[in-house]
Design a protein around this motif. Structure first.
Motif, mmCIF file in Angstrom:
data_model
loop_
_atom_site.group_PDB
_atom_site.id
_atom_site.type_symbol
_atom_site.label_atom_id
_atom_site.label_comp_id
_atom_site.label_asym_id
_atom_site.label_seq_id
_atom_site.Cartn_x
_atom_site.Cartn_y
_atom_site.Cartn_z
ATOM 1 N N ALA A 263 0.830 -1.203 0.000
ATOM 2 C CA ALA A 263 0.000 0.000 0.000
ATOM 3 C C ALA A 263 0.867 1.256 0.000
ATOM 4 O O ALA A 263 0.556 2.245 -0.681
ATOM 5 N N GLY A 264 1.971 1.224 0.752
ATOM 6 C CA GLY A 264 2.878 2.368 0.757
ATOM 7 C C GLY A 264 3.508 2.605 -0.598
ATOM 8 O O GLY A 264 3.617 3.758 -1.066
ATOM 9 N N LEU A 266 2.264 1.742 -3.508
ATOM 10 C CA LEU A 266 1.230 2.274 -4.403
ATOM 11 C C LEU A 266 0.995 3.757 -4.161
ATOM 12 O O LEU A 266 0.825 4.546 -5.109
ATOM 13 N N TYR A 267 1.001 4.151 -2.909
ATOM 14 C CA TYR A 267 0.758 5.569 -2.583
ATOM 15 C C TYR A 267 1.864 6.450 -3.151
ATOM 16 O O TYR A 267 1.589 7.457 -3.819
ATOM 17 N N PHE A 268 3.109 6.071 -2.915
ATOM 18 C CA PHE A 268 4.207 6.907 -3.397
ATOM 19 C C PHE A 268 4.322 6.855 -4.926
ATOM 20 O O PHE A 268 4.737 7.831 -5.556
ATOM 21 N N THR A 269 3.953 5.727 -5.537
ATOM 22 C CA THR A 269 3.928 5.652 -6.994
ATOM 23 C C THR A 269 2.885 6.603 -7.563
ATOM 24 O O THR A 269 3.131 7.325 -8.546
ATOM 25 N N LYS A 270 1.742 6.626 -6.945
ATOM 26 C CA LYS A 270 0.684 7.540 -7.388
ATOM 27 C C LYS A 270 1.122 8.996 -7.243
ATOM 28 O O LYS A 270 0.930 9.820 -8.149
ATOM 29 N N LYS A 271 1.769 9.313 -6.105
ATOM 30 C CA LYS A 271 2.240 10.678 -5.899
ATOM 31 C C LYS A 271 3.277 11.059 -6.956
ATOM 32 O O LYS A 271 3.297 12.203 -7.451
ATOM 33 N N ARG A 275 2.533 13.964 -9.914
ATOM 34 C CA ARG A 275 3.100 15.132 -9.211
ATOM 35 C C ARG A 275 2.983 16.432 -10.018
ATOM 36 O O ARG A 275 2.924 17.504 -9.439
#
Length: 279
Positions: A263-264, A266-271, A275
């Protein structure tokens, strides 16, 4: 307007059930106290000494009436169980006789059990078991710790799910084995039955009190009391019902760690991907 009324009625009924269910569960059934078990919780494990003592109680007391037909002798030496050595398990198996065959003549024959065999039933069939126990049928112990439990009503079972409390079965077995009492004044106990305040199917049970102090000899300085015997055999029955409990909990913990890391990521990939995009 009618839709709104129906919704209000449905919510009112649900609230009534939520309030009534705990009272029903607590009032109509016996009160089963929670016990402290080493295998409780997400990181719980079986205590090897307790499993070996519980097996000793089963073998010397319970096995005369109750089978263990889903457990093989080799399971006693497997990881996560009582941790008997393979040689010890072979010695235990050799104490039992199983029916095998047919042989070359087409006949069934008896032979000493081996590690691959499962514990034989003490009776050849249900009719023989009932005939030897005054009409009562002694249940098999293999899955009893999962099949017999005093489940709590809504919403309490929701809390149990979040706290991962799954020991209602051992709690009930311990309560049953220690719940025998003298016949209360004014209560007529049927002939051939005994009064037990923890029995889920009523207060009268066909099984005589199986345990008493000093009944089974322990060699590890553990108290030889009815309560200790009941606790040990309850733990053993929990292992018999779920022999891979420790492996399941370890895998569950690893899966949770993986999901958190995933989940972490995925979150940073999305950010990272979004960006430069205005929202």
């Amino acid at each position: 307007m009618s839709t709104m009324i129906k919704m209000v009625r449905a919510l009112t009924a649900a609230a009534a059930i939520a309030v009534a269910a705990p009272a029903f569960a607590a009032g109509d059934g016996p009160h089963i106290e929670r016990q402290q078990w080493s295998f409780a919780g997400p990181f719980g494990t079986f205590e090897r000494g307790q499993l070996q003592r519980g097996f000793k109680v089963y073998q010397e007391v319970c096995a005369a009436c109750h089978g263990l037909r889903q457990v093989a002798f080799r399971n006693l030496a497997e990881e996560g169980g009582p941790s008997f050595s393979e040689e010890q398990a072979k010695v235990i198996a050799a104490e039992y006789t199983v029916v095998d065959g047919p042989n070359d003549e087409g006949d069934m024959y008896d032979r000493p059990a081996i590690l691959a065999d499962k514990f034989p039933s003490p009776f050849p069939n249900e009719q023989a078991a009932r005939a030897s126990n005054g009409g009562a049928y002694p249940p098999d112990f293999s899955l009893l710790a999962k099949a017999r439990a005093a489940h709590r009503g809504f919403p309490w079972f929701v809390f149990d799910a979040f706290t991962q409390y799954q020991e209602q079965g051992p709690d009930y077995i311990y309560a049953l084995l220690t719940g025998y009492e003298e016949d209360p004044e004014g209560v007529e106990v049927p002939v051939g039955q005994y009064y037990n305040h923890s029995f889920l199917a009523g207060q009268f049970i066909g099984m005589a009190p199986p345990l008493s102090d000093e009944l089974v000899e322990y060699t590890d300085d553990t108290p030889m009391t009815t309560e200790q015997y009941a606790r040990d055999v309850s733990a053993f029955m929990m292992w018999a019902a779920e022999p891979h409990l420790e492996a399941r909990k370890k895998m569950g913990f690893r899966v949770m760690i993986f999901l958190i890391v995933f989940a972490g990521l995925l979150y940073f990939t999305k950010k990272h991907l979004w960006r430069n995009v205005e929202h």
